[in-house]
Design an enzyme around this catalytic site. Structure first.
Site, mmCIF file in Angstrom:
data_model
loop_
_atom_site.group_PDB
_atom_site.id
_atom_site.type_symbol
_atom_site.label_atom_id
_atom_site.label_comp_id
_atom_site.label_asym_id
_atom_site.label_seq_id
_atom_site.Cartn_x
_atom_site.Cartn_y
_atom_site.Cartn_z
ATOM 1 N N ASP A 169 33.099 49.025 40.950
ATOM 2 C CA ASP A 169 34.320 49.180 40.281
ATOM 3 C C ASP A 169 35.384 48.414 40.800
ATOM 4 O O ASP A 169 35.982 48.477 41.948
ATOM 5 C CB ASP A 169 34.730 50.529 40.070
ATOM 6 C CG ASP A 169 33.610 51.490 39.533
ATOM 7 O OD1 ASP A 169 33.955 52.112 38.535
ATOM 8 O OD2 ASP A 169 32.757 51.896 40.217
ATOM 9 N N ASP A 221 31.106 45.629 45.822
ATOM 10 C CA ASP A 221 31.614 46.781 45.281
ATOM 11 C C ASP A 221 31.566 46.553 43.804
ATOM 12 O O ASP A 221 31.415 45.562 43.146
ATOM 13 C CB ASP A 221 33.012 47.131 45.940
ATOM 14 C CG ASP A 221 33.721 48.041 45.042
ATOM 15 O OD1 ASP A 221 33.030 49.189 45.109
ATOM 16 O OD2 ASP A 221 34.766 48.049 44.619
ATOM 17 N N ASP A 270 37.438 45.340 46.438
ATOM 18 C CA ASP A 270 38.828 45.160 46.061
ATOM 19 C C ASP A 270 39.563 46.331 46.666
ATOM 20 O O ASP A 270 40.722 46.670 46.093
ATOM 21 C CB ASP A 270 38.775 45.343 44.672
ATOM 22 C CG ASP A 270 38.545 46.665 44.124
ATOM 23 O OD1 ASP A 270 37.667 47.267 44.206
ATOM 24 O OD2 ASP A 270 39.263 47.024 43.195
#
Length: 221
Positions: free
Chosen positions: A14, A12, A170
């Site tokens: 961001d 991922d 996250d």
């Protein structure tokens, strides 16, 4: 737990590779101050940064898609963010060493984000991630995460079976997407995590730092 050895590791963007929250929060607060409102505390915005406009507008204005004024705020936020996308954004500590370690051992790596290509294409080269094996944005396929389509597209572009890929993220939706794509999943506990505890996501592993991901990869079999 020993995970199956990957040929590629997908990430991922961001909150996993890049700490984009400072610029996202600044854009959201510019929208507020332009309307004569006080800024929203950064500590309130950072945990929802991975959720983009939806999360930030929710935290800052208490609005959700479909509410009055939501769309106007979304457009204003995105336009503001596009104009100042890499002012304070940087790679998390340890990411450069992680990526260099993967490349040194001939592991492929790529990016799968829900960020629209309009922003990804601007940001990725500015923060030194232009050498990714693939970059899949939120609008590259008809579906975004937690749907597996973006991850499957990344594996296809790398020419590697999804079963030989790991996905690191996250947010719960990252783990759900990776699981749906048949990939081993790693929760990035150093990221934003959306006020949630990564241990509840049922990821195959949790890493407290980027270098811990590298250790997991090198220790896999």
């Amino acid at each position: 737990m020993t995970l199956p050895k990957p040929r590629a590791v997908l990430f991922d963007l961001d909150g996993t590779l890049a700490d984009t929250a400072p610029d996202l929060a600044a854009a959201m607060n510019k929208v507020r101050t332009d309307r004569g409102l006080a800024p929203t505390p950064y500590e309130q915005l950072r945990p929802v940064a991975s959720a983009g406009a939806r999360g930030l507008i929710g935290a800052s204005f208490g609005l959700k898609p479909g509410d009055d004024s939501y769309e106007e705020l979304r457009v204003a936020f995105l336009d503001t963010y596009e104009g100042a996308i890499a002012v304070h954004t940087s790679l998390f500590e340890g990411i450069q060493a992680l990526l260099e370690g993967l490349q040194a051992q001939n592991f492929a790596w790529g990016i799968v984000t829900n960020k629209a290509a309009r922003f990804t294409d601007l940001l990725v080269p500015r923060i030194g991630l232009h050498h990714a094996g693939c970059v899949i944005s939120g609008d590259t396929t008809p579906h975004s995460k937690p749907h597996p389509a973006p991850l499957l597209e990344a594996a296809k572009r790398l020419g590697i079976s999804p079963l030989e890929c790991w996905y690191v993220g996250d947010d719960l939706r990252d783990i759900e997407a990776g699981r749906a794509a048949g990939m081993a999943t790693v929760g990035a506990a150093w990221g934003y995590c959306g006020h949630a505890e990564p241990a509840t996501w049922e990821a195959d592993a949790i890493a407290s730092s980027p270098l811990e991901v590298l250790k997991l990869v090198l220790g896999s079999s």
